[in-house]
Scaffold this motif. Sequence first.
Motif, short mmCIF file in Angstrom:
data_model
loop_
_atom_site.label_atom_id
_atom_site.label_comp_id
_atom_site.label_asym_id
_atom_site.label_seq_id
_atom_site.Cartn_x
_atom_site.Cartn_y
_atom_site.Cartn_z
N ALA A 186 45.51 48.60 42.84
CA ALA A 186 45.73 47.17 43.06
C ALA A 186 44.40 46.44 43.24
N GLN A 187 43.52 47.09 44.00
CA GLN A 187 42.24 46.44 44.26
C GLN A 187 41.37 46.38 43.01
N THR A 197 42.44 43.42 40.98
CA THR A 197 42.07 42.08 41.44
C THR A 197 40.56 41.85 41.39
N THR A 198 39.75 42.90 41.59
CA THR A 198 38.30 42.70 41.61
C THR A 198 37.64 42.95 40.25
#
Lengths: 215, 258, 220
Positions: A176-177, A180-181
């Motif tokens: 997930a991270q 997003t990044t």
Amino acid sequence: MFSVATFLSSFEPLFWAARFTLLISVLGIALGLVIAALVCAAALSRFAPFRWLAALWVSFLRGVPLLVQLLLFYYLLPVIGIDVPALVAAVVTVGICASAYISEIWRGAIMALPTGQVAAATAIGMAPRDIWTRIILPQAFKLSLPALVNELILLVKASSLVSVVGILELTRASQAQAATTFRPLEVYLAAACIYLLINLFLAALGRYLEHRLAV
Amino acid sequence: MPGASSVEIRKVNKHHGQFHALKDVDLDILPGKVTCLIGPSGSGKSTLLRCINFLDEYESGEIRIDGQLIGYQSPGGARMPGRTLREIRRSIGMVFQQFNLWPHMTALGNVTEGLIRVRGLPKTEAERRAREALEKVGLSDKMASHPSRLSGGQQQRVAIARTLAMEPRLMLFDEPTSALDPELVGEVLNVMKTLATEGMTMVVVTHEMGFAAHVADQVAFMEKGELVSVDVPDKILHNPQDSRIKAFLRTYHERNSF
Amino acid sequence: MDWTILQQYGPLLLSGFGTTILCWALGTVFSMVLGLLIALLQRYGPRPLGWVIQAYIEIIRGTPFLVQLFVLYYGGPLIGLRLDALPAGLLGLTIYGSPYFAEIFRSAFNAVPLGQIEAARAIGMSELSIIRRILLPLGLVSALPALVNFSIILTKETVILSIITVPELTYQTQRMSTETFRYIEANLALALFFWALVETISRVGRKLEKRVTRHLIERT
């Protein structure tokens, strides 16, 4: 380019998710121990059908990849009317899978005990029940402790697969991270570091136990 | 036997960690003669033997084979290059307590291996010589057998044939009969006796006092890393002067009498 | 079971099966060769190289295969390593398997009795000959059960490649099941397939083991 800042800032949110990795692994092995005791008893039983069932259980669970087991249970459970949270289903699947490996560890430890000990206990007139609880099981359990720690390490790694059925543990959180990044390299490396830390700690624990047992 | 080697051992010292395994050992091994090393276990006999072909490294002193220093380029100097060391080892045979046959090769294969890999002989020539060597130790009917199919005595004789085929000028025996059942000891000792009468230079670490008494030209007694005494067998085994030798022989006789 | 589905997806599953076998076979061979190389370097290489290798072994064995694949496949492009799913999967399998194989070889080499190596040294064999003629043949034989065992574990690890979209059997099965809504049948069939595969390889492995160790078993 590799960004050290991004790498370092990835750790904090991932630590939070790592708690679920630990939770799944520890509950998984606890459940595995309980089921394995039954499976191992069946495997050593004098009643042949019990032995066949145990062999079938071990062979199936060790033959089928955990990922396939997870997918199978994930789709199967609702159909047969078992409606539990995904996290519970994941822990149960991991535990069932671990039980096959743990029962083999125990069976191996019991077989490894010198037969002379049982002969000596029988010779002084001990009842079979006492031979098991006083002579065989305490020694076999001690012998198996390092292997059980090793099994826990395997489970920590294997628990990354439950991300596939949507459980937000360390691997799922890093996915997930990363999304997003847009920095998958740093995020996944951070996740790898956390796994490594957990497992190095467990490996040290295993060595400590082995050392303690050797004395 | 033409070209039998001599060995000079001078002031040799070796430690295993803290343990002083060899203390200023001096010994002359004469060409064509049999030297037996005896003494209690842990006395350093095997270590001394293994220093002669540098399987164990000594730290100070000199070991010379036909005048050539082994292991070092000069006394106290740099280590000898591996190639030179291998060159010297080719003329030294060694027989081990545990036989150390290669279990994945037949008896014949064990003997030809060195001839092909080390001496560079073609296969047919290597096999001819290997057969000769195996015949000599009385195993012409076991050439195709793997070590697991042979008795201990037969395995040790294959190991001797393996060394013989390399045409050594010096043979080292490290307790060659200690791992054998008593009834198999004789067949191995007989092969060794034949070699002795043919004039091979032999150094034998052994607990077989009978062999030492009848076959050896000189017997060296070691204890606690020291070479206590070296003399003809009769002097050491029947008229020992040193109290340590007397004590050793007393225990030996007590254990072997019934 | 609806036979038309099987007819329709037969070729897809067959190609998935082929990819699974390909990944398993190549992954096993590559990681075994790399593992052997690592074990030899560890045994004969200089001390500092040994430490580097030990660190590599600990890192790979301490992290999940899935995370390694993510680093390689999704993280790789950031440092210029752009691979398609299949090559990335194969590279991943090779890296993942190598330390386990290296440890198997290391302990097998350590189990070769020192005396048998000394006997070769005593007749003046070079270290290279000793490796080729004594250490490798004896080490490989005693490593065989563990090698077979880990190859079996690798068959099961190939399913994880489906997560980075390598079109192997698990991937194709999931595709079929989402298109036909036959989740349970598809995954059950997949489970049975792997069960049969693993049992078969184990049996073949045990036979092979008996064959190559027949000279090494002491007569009783």
